[in-house]
Scaffold this active site. Sequence first.
Site, PDB file in Angstrom:
ATOM      1  N   PRO A  71       0.781  -1.240   0.000  1.00  0.00           N
ATOM      2  CA  PRO A  71       0.000   0.000   0.000  1.00  0.00           C
ATOM      3  C   PRO A  71       0.817   1.297   0.000  1.00  0.00           C
ATOM      4  O   PRO A  71       0.253   2.378  -0.138  1.00  0.00           O
ATOM      5  CB  PRO A  71      -0.819  -0.104   1.291  1.00  0.00           C
ATOM      6  CG  PRO A  71      -0.054  -1.031   2.167  1.00  0.00           C
ATOM      7  CD  PRO A  71       0.650  -1.986   1.260  1.00  0.00           C
ATOM      8  N   LYS A 102      -1.424   2.647  -4.748  1.00  0.00           N
ATOM      9  CA  LYS A 102      -1.730   2.337  -6.149  1.00  0.00           C
ATOM     10  C   LYS A 102      -2.808   1.268  -6.356  1.00  0.00           C
ATOM     11  O   LYS A 102      -3.273   1.069  -7.480  1.00  0.00           O
ATOM     12  CB  LYS A 102      -0.453   1.884  -6.882  1.00  0.00           C
ATOM     13  CG  LYS A 102       0.563   2.988  -7.084  1.00  0.00           C
ATOM     14  CD  LYS A 102       0.073   3.989  -8.111  1.00  0.00           C
ATOM     15  CE  LYS A 102       0.923   5.238  -8.147  1.00  0.00           C
ATOM     16  NZ  LYS A 102       0.150   6.473  -8.172  1.00  0.00           N
TER      17      LYS A 102
HETATM   18  C1  PHB Z   1      -4.819   5.686   3.307  1.00  0.00           C
HETATM   19  O1  PHB Z   1      -5.390   4.675   3.711  1.00  0.00           O
HETATM   20  O2  PHB Z   1      -5.281   6.822   3.503  1.00  0.00           O
HETATM   21  C2  PHB Z   1      -3.536   5.549   2.554  1.00  0.00           C
HETATM   22  C3  PHB Z   1      -2.964   4.299   2.386  1.00  0.00           C
HETATM   23  C4  PHB Z   1      -1.769   4.189   1.693  1.00  0.00           C
HETATM   24  C5  PHB Z   1      -1.161   5.322   1.184  1.00  0.00           C
HETATM   25  C6  PHB Z   1      -1.744   6.557   1.355  1.00  0.00           C
HETATM   26  C7  PHB Z   1      -2.936   6.675   2.042  1.00  0.00           C
HETATM   27  O3  PHB Z   1       0.026   5.226   0.548  1.00  0.00           O
END
Ligand code: PHB
Length: 393
Positions: free
Chosen positions: A296, A300
Amino acid sequence: MATRRTQVGIVGAGPAGLLLAQLLMQRGIATIVLEQRDRRYVENRIRAGVLEQGTVDLLGEAGVGHRVAVEGQVHGGIEISLNGQRSRIDLARLTGGKAVTVYGQTEVIRDLINARLKAGGEIIFEAEEVTPLDLTGDQPRLSYRHNGEVCELTCDFIAGCDGFHGVCRSQIPKSVLRTYERVYPYAWLGILAEAPSPSHELIYASHPRGFALFSMRPPTRSRLYLQCTPDTDLAAWPDNRVWDELRLRLGPDDAGMLNEGPVLEKSITPMRSFVAEPLRHGRMFLAGDAAHIVPPTGAKGLNLAASDVRYLSWAFFQHYETGDSTRLDSYSKTALSRVWKAERFSWWMTLVLHKASEEDGFEARIRMAELEYLLSSQAAMTALAENYVGLPF
Ligand code: PHB
Ligand code: APR
């Protein structure tokens, strides 16, 4: 046995399946979505929340652009905190005005389900034992059980949008399917809290105690993550410990920015990279997490599901409107070319921001050099920025 027919049978009511269904519906192509879970479950799954402009545009084309335009938060930058020192990466300046929009995947799903049901489209929730059949023949079918009755859906094509644990990918014979995988030695402990996030932009923090991410669910909630080990027991992480650790990883200068509030959800997310090739078998096409997973860190996952669906919907439009199947034939190659670039970026973001193994001093030093270089070089920041806002189609 109840039998029915549709043009494109879609397995899975996640972002990939629902977005594909909406786009096809706009152009008069009939679809039925089969989803194994109930509506409540699908609408309440909490996932990432950063949308590339291309994803926002696609939601608009699918007829669900209104709420994200009003409630989504446009971010022209992100912050990187390195050992407690924050630097801003000006996404907009480095990419000629591009930005990302923070809008939870949960909201995207609700918008898509509401729009589909309002337009009279069908989603069969709680469809059990969904099984794709006759994929290499002219009339592929989806058999399933619903309300205790065995049903069969005959289709022109099947879209396997059923996520990483779905059934569609496994229908591709082992002799044809090739998979690539990397499992990381860390995971994220995530919380959703009823408290404003510490900064109005996302903070990605690399700290000797491990990575942390400070994100948000506008207007009032924060979504916060801590690097942990994959076997972490949530019971060992009461809320106080999570808040203390978040403060430590933000560093002494910024720790005071963290706002505590009631923790609404707490979970562990494993981290993996995975790609299955090809994305087609006979008359079945894979899209989204059914075909690939990214860690995560680069935000993406949802955006890749959307870009697959963009290519696949173009291919179906061409097929149904002109009889030309060139785009269906090239879908796998075209989509995978973009997928691998996002895989590379997510892998790189993950490696540079997470704490490496204690023993490997070399890797840790290289990682620090890479981060220092990133934050001091326009060229390196531009490379990050153009990937973060989303590569072209
Ligand atoms: C989020 O859950 O807000 C989130 C997750 C991964 C990211 C950025 C935001 O890289
Ligand atoms: N039969 C019917 N539906 C199924 C089956 C099955 N056998 N297996 C899985 N599903 C459903 C799941 O319940 C889920 O609703 O398919 C859907 C897949 O949705 P996602 O997992 O959200 O995958 P996708 O639509 O590709 O979206 C990718 O979701 O995992 C996140 O971060 C990821 O943002 C990314 C996005």
